[in-house]
Design a protein around this motif. Structure first.
Motif, PDB file in Angstrom:
ATOM      1  N   THR A  30       0.813  -1.094   0.119  1.00 41.44           N
ATOM      2  CA  THR A  30      -0.132   0.090   0.127  1.00 41.44           C
ATOM      3  C   THR A  30       0.729   1.244  -0.106  1.00 41.44           C
ATOM      4  N   GLY A  31       0.349   2.445  -0.399  1.00 38.79           N
ATOM      5  CA  GLY A  31       1.070   3.705  -0.596  1.00 38.79           C
ATOM      6  C   GLY A  31       2.393   3.597  -1.080  1.00 38.79           C
ATOM      7  N   GLU A  32       3.275   3.959  -0.269  1.00 33.69           N
ATOM      8  CA  GLU A  32       4.835   4.094  -0.579  1.00 33.69           C
ATOM      9  C   GLU A  32       5.242   2.906  -1.274  1.00 33.69           C
ATOM     10  N   GLY A  33       5.013   1.797  -0.604  1.00 35.11           N
ATOM     11  CA  GLY A  33       5.592   0.448  -1.027  1.00 35.11           C
ATOM     12  C   GLY A  33       5.050   0.078  -2.402  1.00 35.11           C
ATOM     13  N   ARG A  34       3.873   0.396  -2.566  1.00 31.99           N
ATOM     14  CA  ARG A  34       3.313   0.137  -4.070  1.00 31.99           C
ATOM     15  C   ARG A  34       3.786   0.819  -4.937  1.00 31.99           C
ATOM     16  N   ARG A  35       4.132   2.109  -4.962  1.00 41.13           N
ATOM     17  CA  ARG A  35       4.681   3.187  -5.649  1.00 41.13           C
ATOM     18  C   ARG A  35       6.177   2.442  -5.779  1.00 41.13           C
ATOM     19  N   ALA A  36       6.953   2.194  -5.058  1.00 40.85           N
ATOM     20  CA  ALA A  36       8.273   1.554  -5.129  1.00 40.85           C
ATOM     21  C   ALA A  36       8.280   0.199  -6.011  1.00 40.85           C
ATOM     22  N   ALA A  37       7.280  -0.645  -5.669  1.00 38.51           N
ATOM     23  CA  ALA A  37       7.182  -1.812  -6.242  1.00 38.51           C
ATOM     24  C   ALA A  37       6.947  -1.593  -7.783  1.00 38.51           C
ATOM     25  N   ALA A  74       9.840   8.681 -15.878  1.00 39.50           N
ATOM     26  CA  ALA A  74      10.113   7.941 -14.186  1.00 39.50           C
ATOM     27  C   ALA A  74      11.348   8.737 -13.551  1.00 39.50           C
ATOM     28  N   SER A  75      12.177   9.349 -14.227  1.00 44.09           N
ATOM     29  CA  SER A  75      13.032  10.245 -13.455  1.00 44.09           C
ATOM     30  C   SER A  75      12.522  11.412 -12.751  1.00 44.09           C
ATOM     31  N   LEU A  76      11.624  11.990 -13.605  1.00 43.45           N
ATOM     32  CA  LEU A  76      10.854  13.108 -13.163  1.00 43.45           C
ATOM     33  C   LEU A  76      10.113  12.949 -11.937  1.00 43.45           C
ATOM     34  N   ARG A  77       9.498  11.722 -12.058  1.00 45.53           N
ATOM     35  CA  ARG A  77       8.618  11.110 -10.885  1.00 45.53           C
ATOM     36  C   ARG A  77       9.313  11.032  -9.862  1.00 45.53           C
ATOM     37  N   ALA A  78      10.587  10.256  -9.905  1.00 43.37           N
ATOM     38  CA  ALA A  78      11.328   9.863  -8.801  1.00 43.37           C
ATOM     39  C   ALA A  78      11.956  11.264  -8.107  1.00 43.37           C
ATOM     40  N   LEU A  79      12.346  12.253  -9.047  1.00 43.09           N
ATOM     41  CA  LEU A  79      12.550  13.554  -8.247  1.00 43.09           C
ATOM     42  C   LEU A  79      11.506  14.268  -7.538  1.00 43.09           C
ATOM     43  N   TRP A  80      10.287  14.054  -8.174  1.00 46.41           N
ATOM     44  CA  TRP A  80       9.275  14.714  -7.470  1.00 46.41           C
ATOM     45  C   TRP A  80       8.741  14.077  -6.266  1.00 46.41           C
ATOM     46  N   SER A  81       9.118  12.791  -6.086  1.00 43.21           N
ATOM     47  CA  SER A  81       8.867  11.937  -4.955  1.00 43.21           C
ATOM     48  C   SER A  81       9.885  11.868  -3.914  1.00 43.21           C
ATOM     49  N   LEU A  82      11.072  12.550  -4.153  1.00 39.85           N
ATOM     50  CA  LEU A  82      12.404  12.722  -3.184  1.00 39.85           C
ATOM     51  C   LEU A  82      11.945  13.549  -2.061  1.00 39.85           C
ATOM     52  N   ARG A  83      10.891  14.170  -1.955  1.00 42.83           N
ATOM     53  CA  ARG A  83      10.441  15.082  -0.917  1.00 42.83           C
ATOM     54  C   ARG A  83      10.039  14.243   0.215  1.00 42.83           C
ATOM     55  N   ARG A  84       9.335  12.814  -0.410  1.00 37.28           N
ATOM     56  CA  ARG A  84       8.961  11.865   0.680  1.00 37.28           C
ATOM     57  C   ARG A  84       9.936  10.985   1.407  1.00 37.28           C
ATOM     58  N   GLY A  86      12.653   7.943   1.352  1.00 32.69           N
ATOM     59  CA  GLY A  86      12.598   6.446   1.102  1.00 32.69           C
ATOM     60  C   GLY A  86      13.451   6.198  -0.089  1.00 32.69           C
ATOM     61  N   HIS A  87      12.982   5.260  -0.926  1.00 32.64           N
ATOM     62  CA  HIS A  87      13.876   4.810  -1.960  1.00 32.64           C
ATOM     63  C   HIS A  87      14.176   5.663  -3.352  1.00 32.64           C
ATOM     64  N   HIS A  88      13.612   6.798  -3.091  1.00 32.24           N
ATOM     65  CA  HIS A  88      13.406   7.391  -4.513  1.00 32.24           C
ATOM     66  C   HIS A  88      14.878   7.817  -5.170  1.00 32.24           C
ATOM     67  N   LEU A  89      15.766   8.202  -4.282  1.00 28.44           N
ATOM     68  CA  LEU A  89      16.940   8.584  -4.746  1.00 28.44           C
ATOM     69  C   LEU A  89      17.549   7.602  -5.325  1.00 28.44           C
ATOM     70  N   HIS A  90      17.525   6.242  -5.045  1.00 26.61           N
ATOM     71  CA  HIS A  90      17.994   5.135  -5.916  1.00 26.61           C
ATOM     72  C   HIS A  90      17.164   4.900  -7.185  1.00 26.61           C
ATOM     73  N   HIS A  91      15.712   5.231  -7.167  1.00 31.09           N
ATOM     74  CA  HIS A  91      15.080   5.239  -8.500  1.00 31.09           C
ATOM     75  C   HIS A  91      15.526   6.287  -9.422  1.00 31.09           C
ATOM     76  N   LEU A  92      15.638   7.336  -8.651  1.00 29.09           N
ATOM     77  CA  LEU A  92      16.163   8.454  -9.696  1.00 29.09           C
ATOM     78  C   LEU A  92      17.228   8.242 -10.422  1.00 29.09           C
TER      79      LEU A  92
END
Length: 192
Positions: A30-37, A74-84, A86-92
C-alpha cells in the motif's frame, strides 16, 4: 545491449522475472511500498527489453527515444517523490541511468560498436566518466543490498517459516529483487 547472445538472453529473462515479481508485489503493498514496487517493475521490464540481444532483434531507431522518454518521465517522478524520502533517490539514479543508456545506444551518436552500428553519445560507450560513476554506484549498491539480505534471511518465526504475509510480502524477496536489478544494471553498463 551489446555482448554475447547467451548472456543477453539470461539477463533479459532475469530482468523480466524480477519485473514480474515486483509487479505482483505491488498488489500486496500500500502507499509508498506500492509506488516503489511499481517503479521497480518498470525498471525490470525496461531492462529486460534493453537486454534483448542485438543479433536477434535490433530495436527501431525511434525505440531508443521511447526508452529515453519513458525513463525520463520516471526520473521526473522519482525527483518529485524525493521530498517524501525513502527509496526514491535510488529510483532517480536508476531511471536516469536508463535514459543515459538509451541515448548511448541510440543510432547516430558515435562510432560503430558491438553489432549496433552508430551507437554512442560522445563516442562508443558514452561518456567514460559518467559510465564509471554509474558503475561505481551500482557496485556499491550491490554490495550494500547484498549485505542487507543476509540478516533478513536469517529472521524466522517460531515454526521456522517466514514472518507474516504471503510470498509476495517477504522482505528478503524484495531485497533480492533490488540486488538482482542492481547486478543487471551493472552488467548492462559494462557493455556500453
Amino acid at each position: 545491449m551489446h555482448g554475447p547472445a547467451m548472456s543477453g538472453w539470461l539477463l533479459m529473462a532475469l530482468c523480466a522475472v524480477t519485473g514480474a515479481y515486483c509487479l505482483l508485489r505491488s498488489g500486496g503493498e500500500t502507499g509508498e511500498g506500492r509506488r516503489a514496487a511499481r517503479a521497480e517493475a518498470l525498471m525490470g521490464f525496461g531492462m529486460a527489453a534493453m537486454a534483448v540481444p542485438a543479433a536477434v532483434m535490433t530495436p527501431p531507431a525511434w525505440g531508443w527515444g521511447v526508452y529515453a522518454g519513458l525513463f525520463g518521465v520516471a526520473s521526473l517522478r522519482a525527483l518529485w517523490s524525493l521530498r517524501r524520502g525513502g527509496h526514491h533517490l535510488h529510483h532517480l539514479v536508476g531511471s536516469s541511468a536508463m535514459v543515459y543508456m538509451a541515448l548511448t545506444m541510440a543510432p547516430g551518436g558515435g562510432a560503430a560498436h558491438g553489432g549496433h552500428a552508430g551507437h554512442g553519445v560522445a563516442a562508443a560507450g558514452g561518456v567514460p566518466l559518467l559510465t564509471g560513476l554509474l558503475l561505481a554506484y551500482y557496485a556499491v549498491y550491490v554490495l550494500w543490498s547484498g549485505s542487507r539480505l543476509i540478516p533478513v534471511a536469517a529472521v524466522t518465526a517460531g515454526g521456522g517459516g517466514p514472518t507474516g504475509g504471503g510470498w509476495s510480502t517477504r522482505p528478503e524477496l524484495a531485497l533480492a529483487c533490488r540486488l538482482t536489478m542492481g547486478l543487471a544494471m551493472f552488467a548492462m553498463l559494462l557493455t556500453l
